[in-house]
Write a protein that holds these residues in place. Structure first.
Motif, short mmCIF file in Angstrom:
data_model
loop_
_atom_site.label_atom_id
_atom_site.label_comp_id
_atom_site.label_asym_id
_atom_site.label_seq_id
_atom_site.Cartn_x
_atom_site.Cartn_y
_atom_site.Cartn_z
N SER A 17 -1.46 -0.87 -10.27
CA SER A 17 -1.99 0.09 -9.30
C SER A 17 -0.93 1.11 -8.90
O SER A 17 -1.22 2.31 -8.79
CB SER A 17 -2.49 -0.65 -8.04
OG SER A 17 -3.48 -1.59 -8.38
N ASP A 35 -11.22 0.49 -4.79
CA ASP A 35 -10.96 -0.95 -4.86
C ASP A 35 -12.30 -1.65 -5.08
O ASP A 35 -13.11 -1.78 -4.15
CB ASP A 35 -10.31 -1.42 -3.55
CG ASP A 35 -10.00 -2.91 -3.56
OD1 ASP A 35 -10.37 -3.59 -4.53
OD2 ASP A 35 -9.40 -3.40 -2.58
N ASP A 59 -9.83 0.08 -9.53
CA ASP A 59 -8.95 -1.08 -9.45
C ASP A 59 -9.79 -2.35 -9.34
O ASP A 59 -10.78 -2.39 -8.63
CB ASP A 59 -8.02 -0.95 -8.24
CG ASP A 59 -6.74 -1.75 -8.40
OD1 ASP A 59 -6.66 -2.56 -9.33
OD2 ASP A 59 -5.82 -1.55 -7.58
N GLU A 60 -9.35 -3.40 -10.05
CA GLU A 60 -10.12 -4.64 -10.15
C GLU A 60 -11.53 -4.34 -10.64
O GLU A 60 -12.53 -4.82 -10.09
CB GLU A 60 -10.14 -5.38 -8.81
CG GLU A 60 -8.74 -5.63 -8.27
CD GLU A 60 -8.51 -7.04 -7.80
OE1 GLU A 60 -9.11 -7.97 -8.37
OE2 GLU A 60 -7.71 -7.21 -6.87
N SER A 114 0.81 -1.22 0.00
CA SER A 114 0.00 0.00 0.00
C SER A 114 0.85 1.27 0.00
O SER A 114 0.33 2.37 -0.24
CB SER A 114 -0.93 0.01 1.23
OG SER A 114 -0.16 -0.08 2.43
#
Length: 398
Positions: A69, A96, A154-155, A24
């Motif tokens: 990312s 996310d 993201d995803e 992170s």
């Protein structure tokens, strides 16, 4: 231990700044290794935003741990700084989609990340509003605060549907935004994600596509060397970083995996009160990381992909040790039995083949085309990358 002593008094002899080994943690640009071309491509796609104009939408594909990312976060941070020099304000929201899987959850989170109620006068409650009202307040926030909004999804393939892509990509065209504009960065591990979008969404996105390849051993070694100052001086044996890089490159080319193994190795040494991280600690850390990685990967898969993995694992356990590969037809027959036990309707064989290909793309399984013999054509055989017991355990734990 006496009453005056603390459990936290012991000096850490291993780590100097463990945050450098957290995924992170957004590192400085000089710590982003092997992704200069990808960063240049992203900068080209987004550069119009520096002048307050509409940037290109972007879709990024690649396996886990290939820097998707990281590069998206870094390039948007750089974009904000450059735009500020032109008195252009850019707001960035990172979502996310594994955590916010519905359209309502995602748009609410975007609005909350971009909002500052003291400036906009807009409230974004955690619940109680319709999806349409969350969108309306998001448009108000963007128009009130920013010249350009950048939304990182993201995803993105984990979203329940693609309506949010339609709404965001057409916000300017449909007049929802008047004083602001908007760009989207979609990130997916699924190389075929774009094929799943409906034609209207594809048309409105008009996106740029980029594929991030796995890292090679030299790149992984450089990445780890760039984060070596996470440790105290002199605690890493010389063989530690080359060993970690070799393990990660051989199996996945996954920088996230490499960084996790290095951190786990340090933690194992620290837990044992040692002052040196050795290659033996790396081997122990590799086992721990394998279990965590597999559980994480499998947790993100659709239910039928998990059933297919269980079917392949069961078949692998029954196969000869010298020939563990399993044909699609055998997997499918066991998968049908598992579906019956779960009370689920089995998917058609064509969709099963697609799911198996996606599992191969993620390096959970390996696929090979094998001939049946002269004049009999060929079929696809499948092998697990990891031990079948480990796969079954991971499937049952998620």
């Amino acid at each position: 231990m006496s009453g005056s002593e603390s459990f936290f008094d012991n000096q850490n002899h291993i780590f100097a700044n463990k945050d450098l080994l957290r995924i992170s943690h957004l590192v400085d640009g000089d710590r982003i290794i092997g992704r200069q071309d990808e960063l240049n491509s992203l900068a080209q796609a987004l550069k119009d935003a520096v002048q307050g104009q509409t940037p290109n939408h972007v879709l990024i594909y690649g396996k886990t741990g290939t820097g998707k990312s990281l590069c998206s976060k870094y390039i948007t941070k750089d974009l904000r700084s450059s735009a500020a020099e032109n008195d252009v304000s850019i707001g960035v929201a990172y979502i996310d989609c594994l955590q916010h899987t519905t359209e309502t959850q995602a748009v609410r989170t975007i609005a909350r990340e971009l909002n500052d109620e003291s400036i906009t006068g807009v409230t974004i409650p955690a619940s109680g509003l319709s999806t349409g009202e969350y969108y309306r307040r998001l448009w108000n926030v963007l128009d009130s605060r920013f010249d350009v909004g950048i939304i990182i999804l993201d995803e993105v393939d984990k979203l329940g549907d693609d309506n949010i892509l339609m709404q965001l990509s057409r916000a300017v065209e449909s007049g929802k935004l008047e004083d602001s504009t908007l760009g989207i960065i979609g990130i997916s591990n699924k190389i075929r994600y774009k094929e799943e979008l409906n034609e209207r969404v594809k048309s409105s996105l008009s996106e740029r596509d980029y594929v991030f390849p796995p890292y090679d051993a030299n790149q992984l070694r450089a990445i780890l060397e760039s984060r070596k100052d996470a440790f105290q001086d002199g605690v890493l044996e010389d063989s530690v970083i080359p060993r970690v890089a070799a393990l990660a490159a051989k199996e996945h080319g996954d920088a996230r995996k490499a960084i996790d193994i290095l951190r786990y190795a340090g933690e194992i040494a620290d837990e044992n009160g040692l002052e040196t991280v050795t290659e033996d600690h790396v081997n122990q850390a590799h086992t721990r990381e394998e279990q965590n990685r597999l559980a994480e990967l499998i947790s993100k898969q659709p239910p039928h992909s998990k059933l297919l993995l269980q079917a392949l694992a069961f078949r692998t356990q029954q196969a000869p040790e010298d020939d563990p590969a399993v044909p699609t037809s055998n997997i499918y027959s066991t998968y049908e039995v598992l579906c019956q036990q779960e009370g689920a309707d089995p998917l058609r064989i064509r969709r099963v083949r697609e799911l198996l290909s996606e599992l191969a793309f993620l390096s959970i399984i390996e696929q090979t085309r094998k001939g049946r013999g002269h004049g009999k054509g060929a079929h696809t055989i499948h092998e697990l990358v990891d031990d079948p017991e480990l796969v079954l355990k991971a499937c049952k734990s998620v």
